[in-house]
Design a protein around this motif. Structure first.
Motif, PDB file in Angstrom:
ATOM      1  N   UNK A   1       6.517  -8.162  -5.201  1.00 39.49           N
ATOM      2  CA  UNK A   1       5.723  -7.547  -4.117  1.00 39.49           C
ATOM      3  C   UNK A   1       6.531  -7.538  -2.811  1.00 39.49           C
ATOM      4  N   UNK A   2       7.278  -8.602  -2.544  1.00 34.90           N
ATOM      5  CA  UNK A   2       8.103  -8.662  -1.329  1.00 34.90           C
ATOM      6  C   UNK A   2       9.188  -7.587  -1.352  1.00 34.90           C
ATOM      7  N   UNK A   3       9.849  -7.416  -2.493  1.00 40.30           N
ATOM      8  CA  UNK A   3      10.900  -6.390  -2.598  1.00 40.30           C
ATOM      9  C   UNK A   3      10.318  -4.989  -2.394  1.00 40.30           C
ATOM     10  N   UNK A   4       9.135  -4.748  -2.937  1.00 39.24           N
ATOM     11  CA  UNK A   4       8.490  -3.445  -2.747  1.00 39.24           C
ATOM     12  C   UNK A   4       8.200  -3.216  -1.265  1.00 39.24           C
ATOM     13  N   UNK A   5       7.805  -4.266  -0.562  1.00 42.13           N
ATOM     14  CA  UNK A   5       7.541  -4.135   0.865  1.00 42.13           C
ATOM     15  C   UNK A   5       8.819  -3.810   1.629  1.00 42.13           C
ATOM     16  N   UNK A   6       9.930  -4.413   1.236  1.00 40.28           N
ATOM     17  CA  UNK A   6      11.209  -4.128   1.899  1.00 40.28           C
ATOM     18  C   UNK A   6      11.550  -2.644   1.803  1.00 40.28           C
TER      19      UNK A   6
ATOM     20  N   UNK B   1      -2.665  -0.792   1.821  1.00 40.66           N
ATOM     21  CA  UNK B   1      -3.714  -0.824   0.804  1.00 40.66           C
ATOM     22  C   UNK B   1      -3.625  -2.161   0.088  1.00 40.66           C
ATOM     23  N   UNK B   2      -4.757  -2.799  -0.098  1.00 43.27           N
ATOM     24  CA  UNK B   2      -4.760  -4.104  -0.753  1.00 43.27           C
ATOM     25  C   UNK B   2      -4.346  -3.981  -2.217  1.00 43.27           C
TER      26      UNK B   2
ATOM     27  N   UNK C   1      -2.649  -7.529   1.590  1.00 41.92           N
ATOM     28  CA  UNK C   1      -2.013  -6.442   2.343  1.00 41.92           C
ATOM     29  C   UNK C   1      -0.784  -7.051   2.991  1.00 41.92           C
ATOM     30  N   UNK C   2       0.330  -6.333   2.952  1.00 42.31           N
ATOM     31  CA  UNK C   2       1.568  -6.858   3.529  1.00 42.31           C
ATOM     32  C   UNK C   2       2.097  -5.897   4.593  1.00 42.31           C
ATOM     33  N   UNK C   3       2.607  -6.484   5.664  1.00 38.85           N
ATOM     34  CA  UNK C   3       3.179  -5.715   6.768  1.00 38.85           C
ATOM     35  C   UNK C   3       4.511  -6.336   7.143  1.00 38.85           C
TER      36      UNK C   3
ATOM     37  N   UNK D   1      -1.781 -10.565   4.622  1.00 35.95           N
ATOM     38  CA  UNK D   1      -3.182 -10.855   4.875  1.00 35.95           C
ATOM     39  C   UNK D   1      -3.839 -11.006   3.508  1.00 35.95           C
ATOM     40  N   UNK D   2      -4.326 -12.195   3.222  1.00 40.34           N
ATOM     41  CA  UNK D   2      -4.793 -12.537   1.883  1.00 40.34           C
ATOM     42  C   UNK D   2      -6.283 -12.817   1.913  1.00 40.34           C
TER      43      UNK D   2
END
Length: 144
Positions: A84-89, A96-97, A115-117, A132-133
């Motif tokens: 999930x972190x790599x996808x955010x990068x 979207x949650x 949700x990740x920012x 945000x969890x």
């Protein structure tokens, strides 16, 4: 002398406003029911968690801060978090949650919506991930 006095007075007033704003933000962040997790994007180490995140994970801030997912969770959960972190990068934001079921070493099986920012620093480089969890364990229609 008058200009110096006005400058010091303005600085003090500005500092009081900053202090009040900081206290307001700390109060909000510490008391919302969603977990807030902040990681350093460069090394994926946790740099901050709020009270709600501590409760969800089942560990104290001191136990979490400075560690990576691999140091806190099972290999399976750590790999999911890293994916999930790599996808955010790649995307910058993930508003979207994404709902996942994960196994916490202390609190057991949890269903979470995350949700990740990315948060940019003064140089516009994004060095922080903010997650945000929302713990949805036990909610109707959510399998655990």
């Amino acid at each position: 002398m008058g200009a110096l006095h006005e400058d010091v007075t303005a600085q003090r007033q500005h500092q009081r406003i900053l202090d009040r704003t900081e206290q307001f933000l700390v109060t909000v962040v510490e008391n919302i029911p969603q977990g807030i997790v902040v990681k350093d994007a460069r090394n994926l180490r946790y740099v901050f968690v709020n009270k709600a995140a501590e409760e969800m994970i089942g560990m104290s801030r001191a136990e979490i801060t400075g560690k990576t997912a691999r140091e806190l969770f099972s290999v399976e959960v750590a790999e999911l978090i890293e994916r999930r972190d790599r996808a955010l990068m790649e995307r910058k934001q993930q508003t979207e949650a994404i709902i996942d079921t994960v196994e916490s070493p202390v609190t057991g099986r949890r269903t979470v919506a995350v949700r990740r920012l990315r948060s940019a620093g003064p140089d516009r480089e994004s060095h922080l991930f903010v997650s945000l969890v929302e713990d949805r364990t036990g909610q109707a229609g959510i399998a655990t």
